[in-house]
Design an enzyme around this catalytic site. Structure first.
Site, PDB file in Angstrom:
ATOM      1  N   HIS A 203      21.960  41.673  40.359  1.00  0.00           N
ATOM      2  CA  HIS A 203      22.155  40.468  39.547  1.00  0.00           C
ATOM      3  C   HIS A 203      23.590  40.468  39.031  1.00  0.00           C
ATOM      4  O   HIS A 203      24.069  41.480  38.536  1.00  0.00           O
ATOM      5  CB  HIS A 203      21.145  40.560  38.400  1.00  0.00           C
ATOM      6  CG  HIS A 203      21.120  39.382  37.495  1.00  0.00           C
ATOM      7  ND1 HIS A 203      22.161  39.060  36.655  1.00  0.00           N
ATOM      8  CD2 HIS A 203      20.172  38.450  37.259  1.00  0.00           C
ATOM      9  CE1 HIS A 203      21.849  37.982  35.964  1.00  0.00           C
ATOM     10  NE2 HIS A 203      20.641  37.594  36.301  1.00  0.00           N
ATOM     11  N   TYR A 254      28.873  32.401  36.299  1.00  0.00           N
ATOM     12  CA  TYR A 254      29.125  33.561  37.142  1.00  0.00           C
ATOM     13  C   TYR A 254      30.588  33.657  37.565  1.00  0.00           C
ATOM     14  O   TYR A 254      31.003  34.686  38.103  1.00  0.00           O
ATOM     15  CB  TYR A 254      28.184  33.594  38.351  1.00  0.00           C
ATOM     16  CG  TYR A 254      26.780  33.952  37.934  1.00  0.00           C
ATOM     17  CD1 TYR A 254      25.788  32.991  37.866  1.00  0.00           C
ATOM     18  CD2 TYR A 254      26.480  35.247  37.530  1.00  0.00           C
ATOM     19  CE1 TYR A 254      24.525  33.314  37.417  1.00  0.00           C
ATOM     20  CE2 TYR A 254      25.214  35.575  37.083  1.00  0.00           C
ATOM     21  CZ  TYR A 254      24.238  34.605  37.030  1.00  0.00           C
ATOM     22  OH  TYR A 254      22.994  34.926  36.578  1.00  0.00           O
ATOM     23  N   ASP A 348      27.274  24.423  33.915  1.00  0.00           N
ATOM     24  CA  ASP A 348      26.804  25.248  35.033  1.00  0.00           C
ATOM     25  C   ASP A 348      27.258  24.640  36.360  1.00  0.00           C
ATOM     26  O   ASP A 348      27.977  25.257  37.145  1.00  0.00           O
ATOM     27  CB  ASP A 348      25.292  25.328  34.857  1.00  0.00           C
ATOM     28  CG  ASP A 348      24.522  25.868  36.041  1.00  0.00           C
ATOM     29  OD1 ASP A 348      23.336  26.170  35.848  1.00  0.00           O
ATOM     30  OD2 ASP A 348      25.059  26.000  37.140  1.00  0.00           O
ATOM     31  N   HIS A 358      28.265  28.054  28.677  1.00  0.00           N
ATOM     32  CA  HIS A 358      29.004  27.813  29.916  1.00  0.00           C
ATOM     33  C   HIS A 358      30.463  27.500  29.651  1.00  0.00           C
ATOM     34  O   HIS A 358      31.339  27.862  30.435  1.00  0.00           O
ATOM     35  CB  HIS A 358      28.346  26.708  30.736  1.00  0.00           C
ATOM     36  CG  HIS A 358      27.135  27.185  31.469  1.00  0.00           C
ATOM     37  ND1 HIS A 358      25.868  27.066  30.975  1.00  0.00           N
ATOM     38  CD2 HIS A 358      27.016  27.848  32.645  1.00  0.00           C
ATOM     39  CE1 HIS A 358      25.010  27.612  31.824  1.00  0.00           C
ATOM     40  NE2 HIS A 358      25.677  28.102  32.844  1.00  0.00           N
TER      41      HIS A 358
END
Lengths: 427, 397
Positions: A203, A254, A348, A358
């Site tokens: 992850h 990410y 996102d 975010h």
């Protein structure tokens, strides 16, 4: 497919646009984001009750976001935040999700990072380090890993938040560090990424946490870096942003978790080279044994005089040993074109709403991708490393802690000078 | 001052109403937070007495405009209850209050660990089966609208651990948990916490249940080939199978005929079928990496204990098949979605990955590649040129 299609449309418009429009499209809307974040600090709507156990996080997301944009807060607002966080500080150490709540490693991380970002003497001295140390020792499990809170579960994120805070405020010692490295190494999966705990799925968030913690502990050799880099690199997809796990959709946050992880690797290439050689014993040689045997790290565990805070300090001063191992320009493209919201804030992906989390992590990821092509962490990027006008340039961060580099330096000096006042009393 | 008192009274009433509804219907399995206008249309049928809550058929709706007040009241009530209760063992009088208020609080804010912990304290004193099963009910309720909530999953695991201390045969409980996760995973795809929970249950399973789970989840997995989580679950089950068969079946193991070996072989065949059918699915290739690694090791060990007189060992034959798969993927015609190109890239990387497992394997792979599609470096350059810096580093041996 729908998300890919939407993003493809956005990029097509960009490529077909004349140069003047292109540069407008690629602008970072600094002012609107700053407004969104500052407003959030003053007032949040009633729907935010679900985040009531996470208020230090809200502070961190907004304060850090503003610091990246090089915005200063009013003194009043700063003082208010410092006071509020002091009320979240538990009498026996650590910070909870709000006043009167149980202390928790994640909210402690958020609170400490916020105070470091504010950076005033008042903010930094409000952290009760001796109690914090005692709290951390209590959260330490006999296996060496950390649990998030009393009665909580053990995982890699808890380890990272503990080590990061301890290193940042200079209370990391052999007692806290013992065994953490082995636990994190056991969480690396055969895919190469790191999972939340042993035998779980790799992850992005946990990969960053694991890698950063290992660097701070100076035990990064215990990880199989080539596999890790391989896994992270493949999380960057055609949409140019990063996904969190295999086959998941791209997600702006990410940009930081994966982007920073792979940027850290740029300073670890000597170890990567060593591990890539066939003479190096294979880490994942038996299925199911994700821990494996490994050559010992540089840290000797019996030396109690090891200066752990120095690992964080030295690391960021080190040069990058290679260029970016991911498409840093492409990542910037994703962030600038797909995550910015016209009314301020970042999100996102197209189709989702903006939020403070975010906003914080997309901007952090943007900063990482702007600076990663330079050899030194604090030199200014050249225009070719950046997408869009040069005014898009954000403040550089310390990638291990995710605080703005200048603020890290100040805090580092502060906690070193005040070492004499820090005593560990036996409980 | 008076208006403050009145406001506090109002909030207290709200809380009272809310807790009353929760108490009267312990089987509530869904909660929704609705805008007042939406709630009005539900209230139109006239059977409810409150203008802020609606409850019917075990479904509860709460109006969003009372949430701040309700939350405040719940927090206050909970704080009072916990302050007056000596910890760690709350008295018999304090316990019900703590449970009632924490339940209301957690439905509004499931992240509040302080509230979860207060429930744990009460349950540690009095943990009969009924109370523990009620906890599962509460967790399921919260997960129905917040399926990724870590604190809830964590609490659920704590409850199950406690149940395991009291129940001899956990298989029915485990089955129910598995079904719950499957339902949640259907609505909330690739839910890391849900799947992790399902993996967490595996050590409680007996070998027969592990095999059952493997067989039962085949259909679901075939419908969700892009879902890496369900493959990860299968991998965890396969590993559990290995553990339990580790010491037994000595002879079968040597001849690759144990249950685990047969399962593995079938899994490899099934995986290849899916790879050929669904182009470009990374999770399928990752699964194959896992399967090949152990399988190759077994074949090589077998070769050492019973060397074959044939020209090609079992390991050689297996690798030949894998290279054949690679070459099929490389030569497939392009399609409008670009999936064959992705497939070719994944196949090449898979080949790179298995060749790095073992020096012996590496040699065999390189040899066969030269005979069919060219060296690994050439293949990668053709299909994965955009990541050339990355795999050049990785090939660097």
């Amino acid at each position: 497919m729908k998300v890919e299609g939407r993003i493809a449309d956005i990029y097509r418009v960009l490529f077909e646009a004349p140069p003047s429009t292109k540069s407008v499209m690629l602008e970072l809307w600094r002012d609107t984001h700053a407004e969104y974040l500052t407003n959030g600090l003053r007032h949040l709507g009633p729907g935010f009750h679900v985040l009531d156990a996470n208020r230090p996080w809200l502070c961190y997301w907004m304060v850090h976001g503003l610091a990246l944009l090089d915005e200063t807060l009013d003194d009043d607002l700063e003082n208010d935040i410092v006071d509020f966080l002091s009320r979240c500080q538990d009498k026996q150490g650590g910070y909870g999700g709000g006043p009167g709540q149980l202390p928790h490693l994640a909210t402690t991380y958020a609170a400490v990072n916020t105070l470091v970002t504010i950076g005033s003497e008042r903010a930094l001295s409000s952290i009760k380090r001796d109690n914090l140390y005692k709290f951390m020792l209590q959260m330490k499990d006999k296996s060496g890993a950390f649990r998030m809170h009393n009665g909580g579960e053990i995982d890699v994120r808890a380890c990272y938040t503990a080590i990061s805070v301890a290193s940042l405020v200079n209370i990391l010692d052999a007692d806290l560090a013992k065994g953490v490295g082995n636990y994190i190494a056991s969480c690396q999966t055969y895919e190469g990424g790191i999972a939340g705990e042993p035998y779980a799925e790799a992850h992005g968030g946990y990969t960053f946490c694991g890698l950063a913690a290992m660097v701070l502990l100076n035990e990064v050799e215990k990880l199989d870096l080539p596999s890790l880099i391989d896994w992270v690199a493949f999380r960057q997809g055609v949409e140019c942003g990063f996904q969190g796990r295999t086959n998941k959709l791209v997600d702006g946050c990410y940009s930081f978790w994966q982007g920073a992880a792979i940027a850290l690797a740029q300073k670890l290439m000597t170890i990567v080279d060593k591990q890539s050689k066939p003479s190096y014993s294979s880490k994942l040689s038996s299925v199911g044994d994700a821990c494996g045997t490994s050559s010992s790290g540089l840290a000797s565990e019996k030396s109690s005089s090891l200066d752990y805070a120095k690992f964080g300090f030295d690391f960021v001063k080190q040069s990058n040993q290679t260029g970016p191992l991911f498409h840093n320009i492409a990542l910037q493209q994703y962030i600038l074109l797909c995550t910015q919201v016209l009314e301020g804030g970042l999100r996102d992906k197209p189709g989702k709403n903006r939020d403070h989390y975010h906003s914080c992590y997309c901007l952090s990821g943007l900063s990482v991708s702007q600076y990663c092509a330079m050899t030194d962490s604090d030199s200014c990027p050249l225009p070719q490393h950046m997408l869009g006008p040069y005014s898009n340039l954000l403040e550089p961060i310390h990638p291990l802690y995710n605080v703005v580099l200048d603020k890290y330096d100040e805090a580092h000096d502060f906690f070193r000078e005040n070492d004499q006042t820090f005593t560990v009393t036996d409980s | 001052m008076e208006s403050e008192v009145a406001a506090a009274q109002g909030e207290g009433d709200l809380l009272h109403q809310f807790e009353r509804i929760l108490h009267d219907d312990p089987l509530i399995d869904e909660v929704g937070f609705l805008h007042p206008t939406q709630l009005d249309s539900l209230l139109a049928d006239g059977t409810n007495t409150s203008q802020h809550f609606w409850c019917s058929d075990h479904k509860l709706a709460v109006s969003t405009n009372v949430l701040p007040d309700l939350y405040r009241a719940a927090r206050l009530a909970h704080s009072n209850a916990t302050l007056n209760a000596p910890s760690p063992s709350p008295s018999d009088a304090a316990a019900p209050l703590i449970m009632t208020h924490s339940k209301a609080l957690l439905i509004l804010c499931p992240d509040l660990l302080t509230a979860w912990n207060s429930r744990k304290r009460v349950l540690s004193v009095n943990c009969d089966l009924k109370h523990l099963k009620d906890e599962l009910q509460l967790c399921a309720l919260i997960l129905s609208y917040s399926p990724k909530n870590e604190s809830t999953w964590c609490h659920r695991r704590w409850v199950i651990t406690k149940l395991a201390q009291q129940i001899q045969d956990m298989s029915e409980l485990i089955d129910n948990e598995s079904v719950l996760v499957k339902q949640i995973a259907e609505k909330s795809k690739m839910n890391y916490r849900a799947w992790r929970h399902r993996c967490w249950l595996i050590p409680f399973m007996k070998p027969k249940q592990v095999l059952n789970e493997l067989n039962r989840s085949v259909k679901w997995t075939e419908l969700h080939v892009a879902d890496n989580c369900c493959f990860h679950y299968r991998r965890s089950l396969l590993l559990a199978l290995l553990d339990s068969h580790g010491v037994e079946n000595g002879k079968d193991s040597i001849y690759l005929q144990s249950d685990a070996h047969l399962m593995w072989k079938e899994e490899l065949r099934w995986n290849e079928m899916l790879i050929r059918r669904y182009q470009g699915r990374e999770s399928l290739w990752i699964h194959r990496r896992f399967l090949s690694q152990w399988w190759l090791q077994q074949l090589i060990n077998f070769e050492e204990t019973c060397p074959s007189k044939e020209e090609e060992s079992l390991a050689d034959l297996f690798l030949a098949q894998e290279i054949h798969l690679l070459s099929d993927c490389l030569s497939a015609p392009g399609d409008e979605f670009g999936e064959t190109r992705v497939q070719a890239g994944l196949a090449a990387l898979y080949t790179l990955w298995i060749s790095k497992q073992d020096a012996v394997v590496k040699g065999k792979v390189e040899e066969r590649l030269q005979q069919s599609v060219g060296s690994l470096k050439e293949v990668l350059a053709r299909v994965s040129s955009d990541k050339s810096r990355l795999w050049t580093q990785l090939l660097h041996c």
